[in-house]
Design a protein around this motif. Sequence first.
Motif, short mmCIF file in Angstrom:
data_model
loop_
_atom_site.label_atom_id
_atom_site.label_comp_id
_atom_site.label_asym_id
_atom_site.label_seq_id
_atom_site.Cartn_x
_atom_site.Cartn_y
_atom_site.Cartn_z
N LEU A 106 5.32 0.55 -2.08
CA LEU A 106 6.76 -0.09 -1.50
C LEU A 106 7.02 0.30 -0.13
CD1 LEU A 106 9.12 0.02 -4.75
CD2 LEU A 106 8.15 -2.13 -3.61
N ARG A 107 6.96 1.62 0.03
CA ARG A 107 7.13 2.10 1.52
C ARG A 107 6.14 1.64 2.46
NH1 ARG A 107 10.57 4.15 5.30
NH2 ARG A 107 9.48 5.81 6.61
N ARG A 108 4.88 1.46 2.15
CA ARG A 108 3.72 1.06 2.90
C ARG A 108 4.09 -0.69 3.30
NH1 ARG A 108 0.31 -2.69 1.90
NH2 ARG A 108 0.39 -2.57 -0.41
N LYS A 109 4.57 -1.23 2.36
CA LYS A 109 5.04 -2.68 2.47
C LYS A 109 6.09 -2.90 3.32
CE LYS A 109 2.74 -4.92 -1.53
NZ LYS A 109 3.07 -5.86 -2.48
N TYR A 110 7.41 -2.04 3.31
CA TYR A 110 8.30 -1.95 4.12
C TYR A 110 8.02 -1.65 5.27
CZ TYR A 110 12.83 -0.18 6.07
OH TYR A 110 13.96 -0.17 6.78
N LEU A 111 7.02 -0.98 5.89
CA LEU A 111 6.63 -0.68 7.09
C LEU A 111 5.87 -1.47 7.58
CD1 LEU A 111 5.73 3.15 6.75
CD2 LEU A 111 8.14 2.09 7.84
N GLY A 112 5.22 -2.78 6.81
CA GLY A 112 4.53 -3.82 7.38
C GLY A 112 3.19 -3.37 7.23
N LEU A 113 2.56 -2.54 6.74
CA LEU A 113 1.26 -1.84 6.69
C LEU A 113 0.23 -2.42 5.54
CD1 LEU A 113 1.97 2.06 7.30
CD2 LEU A 113 1.40 0.34 9.11
N GLN A 170 -3.12 -2.25 3.19
CA GLN A 170 -3.78 -1.12 2.56
C GLN A 170 -4.89 -0.61 3.35
OE1 GLN A 170 -4.88 -3.20 -1.18
NE2 GLN A 170 -3.11 -2.44 -2.22
N ARG A 171 -5.62 -1.48 4.32
CA ARG A 171 -6.51 -1.10 5.26
C ARG A 171 -6.11 -0.13 5.97
NH1 ARG A 171 -9.39 -2.31 9.87
NH2 ARG A 171 -11.47 -2.38 9.54
N ASP A 172 -4.75 -0.23 6.57
CA ASP A 172 -4.29 0.61 7.60
C ASP A 172 -4.22 2.08 7.01
OD1 ASP A 172 -3.73 -1.40 9.28
OD2 ASP A 172 -1.83 -1.86 8.28
N ILE A 173 -3.77 2.16 5.75
CA ILE A 173 -3.92 3.46 4.81
C ILE A 173 -5.12 3.92 4.79
CG2 ILE A 173 -3.11 4.84 2.91
CD1 ILE A 173 -0.83 3.73 4.72
N ASP A 174 -6.01 2.85 4.47
CA ASP A 174 -7.62 3.88 4.19
C ASP A 174 -7.97 4.20 5.58
OD1 ASP A 174 -7.88 2.97 1.70
OD2 ASP A 174 -8.74 0.88 1.89
N SER A 197 -0.28 13.61 -0.41
CA SER A 197 0.37 14.38 0.38
C SER A 197 -0.13 13.55 1.79
CB SER A 197 0.16 15.62 0.78
OG SER A 197 0.75 16.40 1.47
N ARG A 198 -1.28 13.33 2.22
CA ARG A 198 -1.43 12.70 3.40
C ARG A 198 -1.28 11.26 3.41
NH1 ARG A 198 -7.13 12.81 2.31
NH2 ARG A 198 -7.54 11.58 3.86
N TRP A 199 -0.99 10.67 2.24
CA TRP A 199 -0.47 9.29 2.20
C TRP A 199 0.79 9.25 2.51
CZ3 TRP A 199 -1.15 6.14 -3.12
CH2 TRP A 199 -0.74 4.81 -2.87
N ALA A 200 1.62 10.20 1.95
CA ALA A 200 3.13 10.15 2.31
C ALA A 200 3.23 10.42 3.84
CB ALA A 200 3.63 11.25 1.49
N ASP A 201 2.62 11.37 4.11
CA ASP A 201 2.48 11.75 5.77
C ASP A 201 2.33 10.47 6.54
OD1 ASP A 201 3.27 14.40 5.06
OD2 ASP A 201 1.23 15.14 5.56
N ALA A 202 1.14 9.70 6.11
CA ALA A 202 0.92 8.60 6.93
C ALA A 202 2.18 7.39 7.03
CB ALA A 202 -0.24 7.84 6.33
N LEU A 203 2.87 7.57 6.00
CA LEU A 203 4.10 6.64 5.78
C LEU A 203 5.45 7.44 6.40
CD1 LEU A 203 3.13 5.28 2.37
CD2 LEU A 203 2.95 4.05 4.53
N SER A 204 5.39 8.57 6.95
CA SER A 204 6.46 9.38 7.40
C SER A 204 7.58 9.49 6.37
CB SER A 204 7.02 8.57 8.54
OG SER A 204 6.13 8.30 9.61
N CYS A 205 6.95 10.08 5.42
CA CYS A 205 7.85 10.21 4.12
C CYS A 205 7.31 11.43 3.14
CB CYS A 205 7.90 9.08 3.16
SG CYS A 205 6.66 8.52 2.39
N SER A 206 8.13 11.95 2.48
CA SER A 206 7.69 13.21 1.47
C SER A 206 8.29 13.12 0.24
CB SER A 206 8.10 14.57 2.16
OG SER A 206 9.41 14.48 2.09
N PHE A 207 7.70 13.87 -0.33
CA PHE A 207 8.12 14.09 -1.80
C PHE A 207 8.34 15.29 -2.47
CE2 PHE A 207 4.00 15.21 -3.68
CZ PHE A 207 3.08 14.62 -2.50
N GLU A 208 9.20 15.45 -3.37
CA GLU A 208 9.27 16.96 -3.92
C GLU A 208 9.52 16.88 -5.33
OE1 GLU A 208 13.58 18.11 -3.52
OE2 GLU A 208 14.08 16.25 -3.22
#
Length: 82
Positions: free
Chosen positions: A23-30, A32-36, A62-73
Amino acid sequence: MTQLKDRNPYSFNDFMLVDKLRLRRKYLGLAQRDIDLALDNAEGLCGKWECGMRVPHASSLSRWADALSCSFELVPVDGKSQ
């Protein structure tokens, strides 16, 4: 409706973390290829994570979250803090 017994027991997509990252990826307009590309993944790996075909390693999450400028706990399920 899919019954619990009918679900793929190896499907990581049942966990909300992957859905939240999608959902975060879609919100940012990215795409799946952008994440890859950002994670230097094999082509199509993000899509496989999102549909539950593959399970991402913790380091990939962790790297995926970083790429989306977010984090998890991690939060204790019993509500007790350590």
